[in-house]
Design a protein around this motif. Structure first.
Motif, PDB file in Angstrom:
ATOM      1  N   TYR A 118       0.819  -1.205   0.000  1.00 45.07           N
ATOM      2  CA  TYR A 118       0.000   0.000   0.000  1.00 45.07           C
ATOM      3  C   TYR A 118       0.856   1.260   0.000  1.00 45.07           C
ATOM      4  O   TYR A 118       1.888   1.338   0.690  1.00 45.07           O
ATOM      5  CB  TYR A 118      -0.912   0.045   1.232  1.00 45.07           C
ATOM      6  CG  TYR A 118      -2.199  -0.722   1.066  1.00 45.07           C
ATOM      7  CD1 TYR A 118      -3.408  -0.068   0.820  1.00 45.07           C
ATOM      8  CD2 TYR A 118      -2.223  -2.109   1.156  1.00 45.07           C
ATOM      9  CE1 TYR A 118      -4.596  -0.775   0.663  1.00 45.07           C
ATOM     10  CE2 TYR A 118      -3.395  -2.829   0.999  1.00 45.07           C
ATOM     11  CZ  TYR A 118      -4.580  -2.156   0.754  1.00 45.07           C
ATOM     12  OH  TYR A 118      -5.748  -2.860   0.597  1.00 45.07           O
ATOM     13  N   ARG A 119       0.416   2.257  -0.759  1.00 46.11           N
ATOM     14  CA  ARG A 119       0.894   3.622  -0.606  1.00 46.11           C
ATOM     15  C   ARG A 119       0.118   4.229   0.550  1.00 46.11           C
ATOM     16  O   ARG A 119      -1.103   4.062   0.650  1.00 46.11           O
ATOM     17  CB  ARG A 119       0.639   4.432  -1.880  1.00 46.11           C
ATOM     18  CG  ARG A 119       1.024   5.903  -1.822  1.00 46.11           C
ATOM     19  CD  ARG A 119       2.519   6.089  -1.834  1.00 46.11           C
ATOM     20  NE  ARG A 119       2.886   7.504  -1.821  1.00 46.11           N
ATOM     21  CZ  ARG A 119       4.150   7.921  -1.723  1.00 46.11           C
ATOM     22  NH1 ARG A 119       5.147   7.054  -1.649  1.00 46.11           N
ATOM     23  NH2 ARG A 119       4.419   9.210  -1.711  1.00 46.11           N
ATOM     24  N   THR A 120       0.779   4.925   1.446  1.00 50.77           N
ATOM     25  CA  THR A 120       0.105   5.455   2.625  1.00 50.77           C
ATOM     26  C   THR A 120       0.191   6.973   2.622  1.00 50.77           C
ATOM     27  O   THR A 120       1.255   7.551   2.412  1.00 50.77           O
ATOM     28  CB  THR A 120       0.719   4.896   3.923  1.00 50.77           C
ATOM     29  OG1 THR A 120       2.074   5.339   4.056  1.00 50.77           O
ATOM     30  CG2 THR A 120       0.682   3.362   3.929  1.00 50.77           C
ATOM     31  N   ALA A 121      -0.952   7.623   2.845  1.00 48.67           N
ATOM     32  CA  ALA A 121      -1.013   9.087   2.794  1.00 48.67           C
ATOM     33  C   ALA A 121      -1.885   9.603   3.934  1.00 48.67           C
ATOM     34  O   ALA A 121      -2.893   8.995   4.286  1.00 48.67           O
ATOM     35  CB  ALA A 121      -1.571   9.559   1.457  1.00 48.67           C
ATOM     36  N   CYS A 122      -1.488  10.720   4.477  1.00 46.60           N
ATOM     37  CA  CYS A 122      -2.170  11.355   5.608  1.00 46.60           C
ATOM     38  C   CYS A 122      -2.491  12.799   5.243  1.00 46.60           C
ATOM     39  O   CYS A 122      -1.631  13.526   4.734  1.00 46.60           O
ATOM     40  CB  CYS A 122      -1.265  11.307   6.841  1.00 46.60           C
ATOM     41  SG  CYS A 122      -1.753  12.367   8.221  1.00 46.60           S
TER      42      CYS A 122
ATOM     43  N   LEU B 269      -5.575   5.938   2.648  1.00 42.35           N
ATOM     44  CA  LEU B 269      -5.674   7.384   2.858  1.00 42.35           C
ATOM     45  C   LEU B 269      -6.305   7.625   4.216  1.00 42.35           C
ATOM     46  O   LEU B 269      -7.403   7.134   4.506  1.00 42.35           O
ATOM     47  CB  LEU B 269      -6.516   8.044   1.775  1.00 42.35           C
ATOM     48  CG  LEU B 269      -6.739   9.551   1.939  1.00 42.35           C
ATOM     49  CD1 LEU B 269      -5.415  10.314   1.855  1.00 42.35           C
ATOM     50  CD2 LEU B 269      -7.722  10.086   0.914  1.00 42.35           C
ATOM     51  N   PHE B 270      -5.608   8.383   5.039  1.00 40.35           N
ATOM     52  CA  PHE B 270      -6.117   8.771   6.358  1.00 40.35           C
ATOM     53  C   PHE B 270      -6.380  10.270   6.361  1.00 40.35           C
ATOM     54  O   PHE B 270      -5.521  11.055   5.950  1.00 40.35           O
ATOM     55  CB  PHE B 270      -5.105   8.418   7.450  1.00 40.35           C
ATOM     56  CG  PHE B 270      -5.443   9.051   8.765  1.00 40.35           C
ATOM     57  CD1 PHE B 270      -6.462   8.542   9.553  1.00 40.35           C
ATOM     58  CD2 PHE B 270      -4.774  10.185   9.201  1.00 40.35           C
ATOM     59  CE1 PHE B 270      -6.803   9.152  10.754  1.00 40.35           C
ATOM     60  CE2 PHE B 270      -5.104  10.790  10.394  1.00 40.35           C
ATOM     61  CZ  PHE B 270      -6.129  10.270  11.176  1.00 40.35           C
ATOM     62  N   VAL B 271      -7.579  10.656   6.809  1.00 38.58           N
ATOM     63  CA  VAL B 271      -7.946  12.064   6.890  1.00 38.58           C
ATOM     64  C   VAL B 271      -8.403  12.369   8.310  1.00 38.58           C
ATOM     65  O   VAL B 271      -9.354  11.756   8.810  1.00 38.58           O
ATOM     66  CB  VAL B 271      -9.076  12.424   5.899  1.00 38.58           C
ATOM     67  CG1 VAL B 271      -9.345  13.923   5.943  1.00 38.58           C
ATOM     68  CG2 VAL B 271      -8.737  11.976   4.483  1.00 38.58           C
TER      69      VAL B 271
END
Length: 275
Positions: free
Chosen positions: A117-121, A181-183
Motif C-alpha cells: 500500500y501507498r500510505t497518505a495522511c 488514505l487517512f484524513v
C-alpha cells in the motif's frame, strides 16, 4: 464476509482503504443529526440503526490515534471480546480473530505498506501539523503527509481543502498500487462557532455550532468518497477519536473521563469502485 464482520484478509490488497476521523465529534450530536435527516450524505452509508455507539481508546487526539494505528479502533458498547478489523501481532490478544488482518509491524500504516500500500495522511488538528517534534510523530508514519493552516482548526473551509488534497493524491497515482488514505477532519474541533450564521468568536462554541460543523462536513463528504472510488473498490472506516464536553456536568473540553468524551460514533462500509 458480512458488512458488520468483514474478512479483512480479503479486503486488504483488493480494496483501497479510507480512514476518516471526525475529530472531537460527540456521539449524541452525530446520532441526533442522522436521525433528523440533517447529514444525508453520511446517513445513506449508515445501517438502518444509524451510527454505532462505541468507546474510544483515548480521550484526546494523540492517544486515540496511537491506538487506532495499532489496530485498536473504538470498541463496541457492550460486553466483549469484540473481534478487531486489524491487529498488530501480540501474544494473548483476545480480540484477534480469523477475519482480523494481523501484521507483525507496530502500526497498521507500516503493516499495509509492507503488503504494497501507498500510505497518505491529510492532517487537521495540531498533532498532525509537523511544526514541532510532537506534531510530527503521527504524520511521519506515512509515506506522504499533508497539513497547512488551510486544513487546520481555524480555517472555515478546512474540510473542502482536505478533500481537494485527497483528489490530488488519487490523481497523482501513476500505477495501480492500493492506497491507504487517512484524513483527520479538523472542522468539528473547536473553534466551530463560524459554522453558525451570525456568530462571532465572542459567542463561542456550543453543541449547536458543533452540530453545524458536522453538517458542513456532510455537504462535502461525497467528494471524498467519489475520489476514493476512481480506481477500485474502497473500504471506509469513519469515526470520532473522542467527543468533547460543552458544560456537561460542569466539564468543558476533552482529555477527561466523561461519557461525552469516551462515547463516539463509528461506522465502516464498502464503496464500489467506478473504474
Amino acid at each position: 464476509m458480512t458488512l458488520r464482520d468483514p474478512d479483512m484478509n480479503h479486503v486488504v490488497g483488493s480494496h483501497d482503504i479510507l480512514m476518516v476521523t471526525l475529530d472531537t465529534l460527540r456521539f449524541d450530536v452525530a446520532a441526533e443529526l442522522a436521525g433528523d435527516g440533517r447529514i444525508p450524505n453520511l446517513a445513506r452509508h449508515l445501517p438502518d440503526s444509524g451510527w454505532e455507539r462505541r468507546h474510544s481508546p483515548g480521550s484526546f487526539t494523540y492517544a486515540a490515534h496511537h491506538a487506532f494505528f495499532s489496530g485498536f479502533l473504538p470498541t463496541p458498547d457492550g460486553p466483549g471480546p469484540h473481534p478487531r478489523l486489524f491487529a498488530a501481532a501480540f501474544g494473548g490478544s483476545e480480540s484477534t480473530a480469523a477475519d482480523t488482518f494481523v501484521f507483525p509491524e507496530a502500526t497498521l500504516v507500516d503493516g499495509l505498506r509492507s503488503v504494497g500500500y501507498r500510505t497518505a495522511c491529510i492532517g487537521g488538528v495540531g498533532f498532525f501539523n509537523r511544526e514541532t517534534a510532537l506534531g510530527s510523530v503521527l504524520p511521519n508514519l506515512f509515506d506522504e503527509a499533508h497539513w497547512s493552516r488551510e486544513t487546520g482548526v481555524t480555517a472555515p473551509s478546512s474540510f473542502e481543502n482536505q478533500v481537494t488534497i485527497a483528489e490530488q493524491i488519487v490523481d497523482a497515482r501513476v500505477d495501480d498500487e492500493p492506497l491507504l488514505l487517512f484524513v483527520n477532519v479538523a472542522a468539528i474541533h473547536q473553534p466551530n462557532w463560524f459554522y453558525v450564521d451570525g456568530r462571532s468568536a465572542i459567542d463561542g462554541d456550543d453543541k449547536a455550532s458543533h452540530a453545524a460543523a458536522l453538517e458542513y462536513v456532510d455537504r462535502h463528504i461525497e467528494r471524498l468518497f467519489a475520489a476514493m472510488t476512481r480506481r477500485r473498490d474502497c473500504f471506509v472506516i469513519i469515526c470520532s477519536d473522542h467527543g468533547t464536553a460543552y458544560g456537561d456536568d460542569g466539564y468543558t473540553g476533552h482529555r477527561t473521563a466523561h461519557p461525552t468524551v469516551w462515547t463516539v460514533p463509528y461506522a465502516h462500509f464498502f464503496l464500489e469502485g467506478t473504474r
